[in-house]
Design a protein around this motif. Structure first.
Motif, mmCIF file in Angstrom:
data_model
loop_
_atom_site.group_PDB
_atom_site.id
_atom_site.type_symbol
_atom_site.label_atom_id
_atom_site.label_comp_id
_atom_site.label_asym_id
_atom_site.label_seq_id
_atom_site.Cartn_x
_atom_site.Cartn_y
_atom_site.Cartn_z
ATOM 1 N N UNK A 122 0.864 -1.183 0.000
ATOM 2 C CA UNK A 122 0.000 0.000 0.000
ATOM 3 C C UNK A 122 0.901 1.234 0.000
ATOM 4 N N UNK A 123 0.394 2.379 -0.485
ATOM 5 C CA UNK A 123 1.241 3.573 -0.577
ATOM 6 C C UNK A 123 1.931 3.958 0.730
ATOM 7 N N UNK A 124 1.322 3.636 1.868
ATOM 8 C CA UNK A 124 1.946 3.963 3.137
ATOM 9 C C UNK A 124 3.210 3.173 3.425
ATOM 10 N N UNK A 125 3.488 2.151 2.622
ATOM 11 C CA UNK A 125 4.711 1.351 2.793
ATOM 12 C C UNK A 125 5.928 1.995 2.136
ATOM 13 N N UNK A 126 5.749 3.095 1.426
ATOM 14 C CA UNK A 126 6.824 3.637 0.589
ATOM 15 C C UNK A 126 8.099 3.907 1.385
ATOM 16 N N UNK A 127 7.988 4.579 2.507
ATOM 17 C CA UNK A 127 9.193 4.930 3.270
ATOM 18 C C UNK A 127 9.909 3.678 3.782
ATOM 19 N N UNK A 165 13.709 2.369 2.675
ATOM 20 C CA UNK A 165 14.748 2.007 3.642
ATOM 21 C C UNK A 165 15.258 0.592 3.381
ATOM 22 N N UNK A 166 14.342 -0.350 3.144
ATOM 23 C CA UNK A 166 14.729 -1.731 2.865
ATOM 24 C C UNK A 166 15.600 -1.829 1.624
ATOM 25 N N UNK A 167 15.303 -1.002 0.634
ATOM 26 C CA UNK A 167 16.000 -1.092 -0.646
ATOM 27 C C UNK A 167 17.440 -0.590 -0.577
ATOM 28 N N UNK A 168 17.888 -0.181 0.602
ATOM 29 C CA UNK A 168 19.316 0.124 0.756
ATOM 30 C C UNK A 168 20.173 -1.075 0.364
ATOM 31 N N UNK A 169 19.642 -2.289 0.574
ATOM 32 C CA UNK A 169 20.390 -3.503 0.267
ATOM 33 C C UNK A 169 20.432 -3.784 -1.232
ATOM 34 N N UNK A 170 19.576 -3.111 -2.008
ATOM 35 C CA UNK A 170 19.523 -3.350 -3.453
ATOM 36 C C UNK A 170 19.918 -2.115 -4.256
ATOM 37 N N UNK A 171 19.399 -0.950 -3.855
ATOM 38 C CA UNK A 171 19.576 0.255 -4.655
ATOM 39 C C UNK A 171 20.684 1.176 -4.154
ATOM 40 N N UNK A 172 20.981 1.129 -2.860
ATOM 41 C CA UNK A 172 22.008 2.009 -2.319
ATOM 42 C C UNK A 172 21.534 2.719 -1.068
ATOM 43 N N UNK A 230 13.463 6.471 -2.563
ATOM 44 C CA UNK A 230 12.049 6.846 -2.493
ATOM 45 C C UNK A 230 11.577 7.439 -3.828
ATOM 46 N N UNK A 231 12.395 8.313 -4.416
ATOM 47 C CA UNK A 231 12.019 8.928 -5.694
ATOM 48 C C UNK A 231 11.891 7.879 -6.795
ATOM 49 N N UNK A 232 12.812 6.937 -6.805
ATOM 50 C CA UNK A 232 12.779 5.873 -7.810
ATOM 51 C C UNK A 232 11.540 5.003 -7.642
ATOM 52 N N UNK A 233 11.232 4.580 -6.434
ATOM 53 C CA UNK A 233 10.077 3.720 -6.185
ATOM 54 C C UNK A 233 8.778 4.459 -6.478
ATOM 55 N N UNK A 234 8.725 5.744 -6.135
ATOM 56 C CA UNK A 234 7.516 6.516 -6.431
ATOM 57 C C UNK A 234 7.306 6.607 -7.941
ATOM 58 N N UNK A 235 8.380 6.916 -8.663
ATOM 59 C CA UNK A 235 8.249 6.979 -10.128
ATOM 60 C C UNK A 235 7.799 5.635 -10.695
ATOM 61 N N UNK A 236 8.396 4.568 -10.270
ATOM 62 C CA UNK A 236 8.190 3.261 -10.904
ATOM 63 C C UNK A 236 6.832 2.659 -10.581
ATOM 64 N N UNK A 237 6.401 2.794 -9.317
ATOM 65 C CA UNK A 237 5.195 2.092 -8.877
ATOM 66 C C UNK A 237 3.993 3.004 -8.643
ATOM 67 N N UNK A 238 4.213 4.222 -8.197
ATOM 68 C CA UNK A 238 3.097 5.107 -7.893
ATOM 69 C C UNK A 238 2.687 5.948 -9.103
ATOM 70 N N UNK A 239 3.658 6.386 -9.886
ATOM 71 C CA UNK A 239 3.372 7.310 -10.985
ATOM 72 C C UNK A 239 3.116 6.608 -12.313
ATOM 73 N N UNK A 240 3.203 5.297 -12.339
ATOM 74 C CA UNK A 240 3.012 4.553 -13.586
ATOM 75 C C UNK A 240 1.605 4.793 -14.131
ATOM 76 N N UNK A 241 1.486 5.287 -15.365
ATOM 77 C CA UNK A 241 0.161 5.640 -15.893
ATOM 78 C C UNK A 241 -0.693 4.434 -16.280
ATOM 79 N N UNK A 242 -0.125 3.245 -16.293
ATOM 80 C CA UNK A 242 -0.866 2.075 -16.748
ATOM 81 C C UNK A 242 -1.728 1.458 -15.661
#
Length: 361
Positions: free
Chosen positions: A15-20, A24-31, A38-50
């Motif tokens: 759910x959108x409330x899980x974003x933060x 934090x978890x993605x430090x192990x994958x993304x850096x 957060x910006x990357x995940x928001x773009x990829x999953x929240x802002x996707x127009x499809x």
């Protein structure tokens, strides 16, 4: 909604409330840069127009998010029927280091099948796996319908590119477009989504293929990826743009990956390739080569792009190829579930694949 509880782990839809927590978890994958994650995940999953709903599964332990499995909506068009085929593309997967080797990867995957089986999506496609996890997917019902490959063309500079070309029995490629030298070309940092979509639409759908749907809305979203740098090469004439190449800078100024392209006049893509290499913009260009017998395989081969498969087989003869995977969204797939819009999803020859189809670019 909690979908499963196993050994003190809870599995549910994101759910959108899980974003933060996921950033934090993605430090192990993304850096370590949480704001960038957060910006990357928001773009990829929240802002996707499809899809207005972010598609992902999380695993929690004592109310903390310890696992994430993301999916990116991916729409395709049948060149035979014009029907839209809705797929989910497997994307970012991460498990907290303290909770690895406890079955979370498999359980999140199973939970996603249960969560999305009743949606409008037809199948889950995976274009970004590696050889090791591929074995797990195959056990869960995925089918390997092809394998990764690349073609590369070097600039005329240097001894090594020429030696490789001789070894592979290929010339450095013709210099298409010499008769079009009077025509213009541009190299930009910003896309023109409406123009790109118009050029793609003017080519029409490819009979016999499933092709990624690429309209102006998709393009406007796609190239806002904050983790990548893109360049857009345009071939122009008096009537306006006639072709484009989208390049992802793998090594800026040295190596570029061609991730998307279109032309309305034959030879214009070759014209752009020649200009990019002759103008010292790149030392080499690479393009996907996942269906060598396709029209695109012939196109890039004719433009002097060399297959890297032969080199890999010589240098790493025991390395298994990296597969492309697909699975119908059915808990127990039947043979008819693999047939969508008249296309058998298990055949590589029905897919019009290029790097932009992947979530990882």
């Amino acid at each position: 909604m909690i979908m499963a509880i196993i050994d003190r782990y809870r599995f549910r839809e994101y759910v959108p409330g899980d974003l933060d927590a996921v950033a934090e978890l993605q430090r192990f994958l993304l850096g370590e840069n949480i704001a960038a994650n957060r910006a990357y995940l928001r773009w990829k999953y929240h802002d996707n127009p499809l899809d207005s709903t972010p598609r992902a599964i999380v695993a929690t332990h004592e109310n903390a998010v310890v696992g994430f499995r993301g999916y990116v909506p991916s729409f395709w068009r049948s060149g035979d029927t014009g029907e839209t085929v809705r797929l989910l593309a497997l994307a970012d997967t991460c498990v907290h280091r303290d909770h690895q080797r406890r079955g979370l990867f498999t359980r999140m995957t199973v939970t996603s099948l249960e969560a999305y089986v009743a949606t409008a999506y037809h199948a889950i496609i995976n274009l970004t796996t590696s050889a090791r996890p591929a074995r797990g997917y195959l056990k869960l019902g995925w089918c390997a319908f092809g394998q990764h490959g690349n073609r590369v063309r070097f600039s005329a500079r240097g001894v090594l590119p020429r030696a490789i070309s001789r070894f592979l029995g290929s010339s450095s490629g013709s210099q298409p477009g010499s008769s079009l030298a009077r025509d213009g070309w541009e190299l930009d940092r910003e896309p023109c989504p409406e123009v790109m979509a118009r050029l793609v639409a003017s080519q029409g759908l490819r009979a016999g293929y499933l092709s990624l749907a690429r309209d102006s809305t998709f393009y406007a979203w796609r190239f806002r990826n904050p983790r990548e740098r893109y360049r857009f090469a345009w071939a122009t004439a008096d009537g306006g743009p006639e072709a484009f190449l989208v390049l992802r800078d793998e090594i800026p100024g040295r190596r570029g990956n061609i991730i998307d392209y279109a032309e309305t006049r034959p030879g214009r893509l070759g014209f752009l390739v020649a200009r990019l290499l002759a103008g010292r913009h790149y030392d080499s260009l690479s393009v996907w080569d996942v269906a060598p017998r396709s029209a695109d395989g012939a196109l890039w081969g004719g433009l002097g792009f060399l297959s890297l498969q032969r080199i890999r087989k010589l240098l790493r003869p025991f390395q298994k190829p990296v597969p492309l995977l697909i699975r119908p969204l059915a808990l127990e797939p039947r043979n008819e579930d693999w047939i969508v819009a008249g296309h058998d999803l298990r055949g590589i020859d029905v897919w019009d694949l290029r790097e932009i189809c992947s979530d990882a670019t």
